[in-house]
Enzyme design. Structure first.
Site, PDB file in Angstrom:
ATOM      1  N   ASP A 131       1.038  -1.216   0.112  1.00 56.44           N
ATOM      2  CA  ASP A 131      -0.005  -0.083  -0.162  1.00 56.44           C
ATOM      3  C   ASP A 131       0.975   1.320   0.102  1.00 56.44           C
ATOM      4  O   ASP A 131       2.061   1.282   0.266  1.00 56.44           O
ATOM      5  CB  ASP A 131      -1.048   0.156   1.360  1.00 56.44           C
ATOM      6  N   ASP A 169      -7.434  -7.452   2.845  1.00 60.40           N
ATOM      7  CA  ASP A 169      -6.256  -7.723   3.756  1.00 60.40           C
ATOM      8  C   ASP A 169      -6.664  -6.956   5.075  1.00 60.40           C
ATOM      9  O   ASP A 169      -7.762  -6.056   5.075  1.00 60.40           O
ATOM     10  CB  ASP A 169      -4.975  -6.585   3.133  1.00 60.40           C
ATOM     11  N   CYS A 189     -10.111 -27.760  12.406  1.00 62.18           N
ATOM     12  CA  CYS A 189      -8.888 -27.043  11.781  1.00 62.18           C
ATOM     13  C   CYS A 189      -7.599 -28.000  11.706  1.00 62.18           C
ATOM     14  O   CYS A 189      -7.349 -28.737  12.395  1.00 62.18           O
ATOM     15  CB  CYS A 189      -8.533 -25.754  12.627  1.00 62.18           C
ATOM     16  N   HIS A 195      -2.793 -20.344  13.794  1.00 63.72           N
ATOM     17  CA  HIS A 195      -4.373 -20.597  13.776  1.00 63.72           C
ATOM     18  C   HIS A 195      -5.010 -19.639  13.114  1.00 63.72           C
ATOM     19  O   HIS A 195      -5.657 -20.069  12.243  1.00 63.72           O
ATOM     20  CB  HIS A 195      -4.839 -21.018  15.168  1.00 63.72           C
TER      21      HIS A 195
END
Length: 374
Positions: free
Chosen positions: A89, A262, A300, A331
């Site tokens: 950015d 993002d 997961c 995670h």
């Protein structure tokens, strides 16, 4: 950069971005590596999370370590040992966040360095040069992030300045082979958003970002702006919603045609013990997890969930151990990539509506009424 749109489901899109450094499946979430590092993550951890592109920050890397240090290694990819694509950015949002420490003029922005207090000047031309020196695969124009709240007049003045800076950014980008994205501004005013987008498309960019959201406005306003823009954004160019957001924000953004996201939320929240799971947010520092021998999220496949218990993560958090922040971040980033993978699969099968219902139901939630309005 080449963008290929492969499937749609309603307003949602599935596609692919192709760079010389690799391919990115969209819709995509980009982990934020502000200072050239995704906090707490080795490059191999980022790869393991499923991320294919990351974000760096022009403003911060320009101030420290400086582009000369980066260029001595080759470019930003070599400096940080990430060989996939990188989006940088331009620094506009960071300048905006300095508040009274900065002075905006037609030429650019003058501000005091938050590092040593020295005076720094940043304009579209310098922002383009810094990003060229960094070797960014996607370069963002230099713009002014419209403050919130802003009157129509205030938002118009800001938006028109950003359009003039967009043209200067395009001219300064010149023969740089990297992709250049424009940024739609205009505050919470639909007509100004349309005017901004029209001006940007007349200049012509490789992709179009939506800026000035997730700056404190109600969720209703964000969705209203996305609903307004979804039919106006060029269909053949990638669409990037900057700085957003929670997993449900990604879902709602994808439903409105967004291809790229993002946000610092998964990494920042991880360091604060707020962990995202299929069943909702787990606050790992709460006492109820002290004796829990089960995994954080049994669904997961990340390293954390496959090897450690909630009790251990709780222990690390209470002790302030660095490993706790690391395992939490592993995670959270994997969870975000899993949600994006599920969204891509649902779009590919034409089952997005069913997936969205399931996404909310597994957390014991109902989809907010505002989210169903178009």
């Amino acid at each position: 950069m080449k963008f290929e749109l492969t499937t749609t489901d309603g307003d949602a899109r599935r596609g692919q971005l192709t760079f010389s450094r690799g391919t990115v499946q969209t819709p995509a979430f980009m982990p934020v590596g502000t200072y050239g590092t995704v906090k707490g993550m080795l490059p191999r951890d980022i790869v393991d999370s499923g991320a294919e592109i990351i974000l760096g920050n022009t403003f911060h890397l320009m101030l420290r370590p400086g582009t000369e240090v980066v260029k001595a290694h080759g470019d930003l990819h070599d400096f940080i040992q990430w060989q996939g694509p990188i989006l940088t950015d331009s620094g506009g949002f960071q300048v905006f966040s300095l508040g009274d420490m900065r002075k905006i003029s037609e030429e650019g922005v003058k501000f005091r360095s938050p590092i040593d207090g020295s005076e720094v000047f940043l304009d579209p031309e310098k922002a383009m040069q810094v990003q060229r020196d960094l070797g960014s695969d996607i370069v963002m124009i230099f713009d002014e992030c419209t403050p919130y709240p802003a009157t129509v007049h205030e938002a118009r003045v800001s938006m028109e300045l950003s359009l003039r800076w967009a043209k200067r950014s395009k001219d300064a980008h010149g023969d740089n082979p990297s992709a250049l994205f424009g940024i739609v501004q205009g505050g919470m005013h639909e007509s100004l958003r349309s005017e901004s987008l029209k001006g940007l498309t007349e200049i012509g960019f490789d992709g179009y970002a939506i800026g000035g959201l997730s700056v404190g406005e109600p969720k209703e306003d964000m969705l209203r702006i996305l609903n307004h823009l979804k039919t106006e954004m060029p269909a053949d160019k990638p669409r990037y919603l900057m700085g957003v957001g929670k997993p449900e924000d990604l879902v709602e953004g994808v439903c409105r045609g967004i291809d790229m996201f993002d946000c610092v939320m998964p990494t920042r929240n991880a360091r604060n013990g707020h962990l995202f799971t299929q069943a909702g947010v787990v606050k790992i520092r709460n006492a109820k997890h002290r004796h829990d021998t089960g995994p954080l999220d049994p669904t997961c496949d990340c390293y954390t969930c496959q090897n450690f218990s909630r009790a251990y993560l709780h222990h690390l958090d209470k002790c302030g151990e660095i490993l706790g922040a690391q395992l939490n971040t592993i995670h959270n980033l994997r969870h975000y990539q899993t949600v994006m993978s599920e969204l891509r699969a649902a779009i590919g099968k034409g089952e997005l509506a069913q997936y969205v219902s399931h996404f909310y139901a597994r957390q014991g939630k109902e989809r907010p009424a505002i989210a169903t309005q178009s």
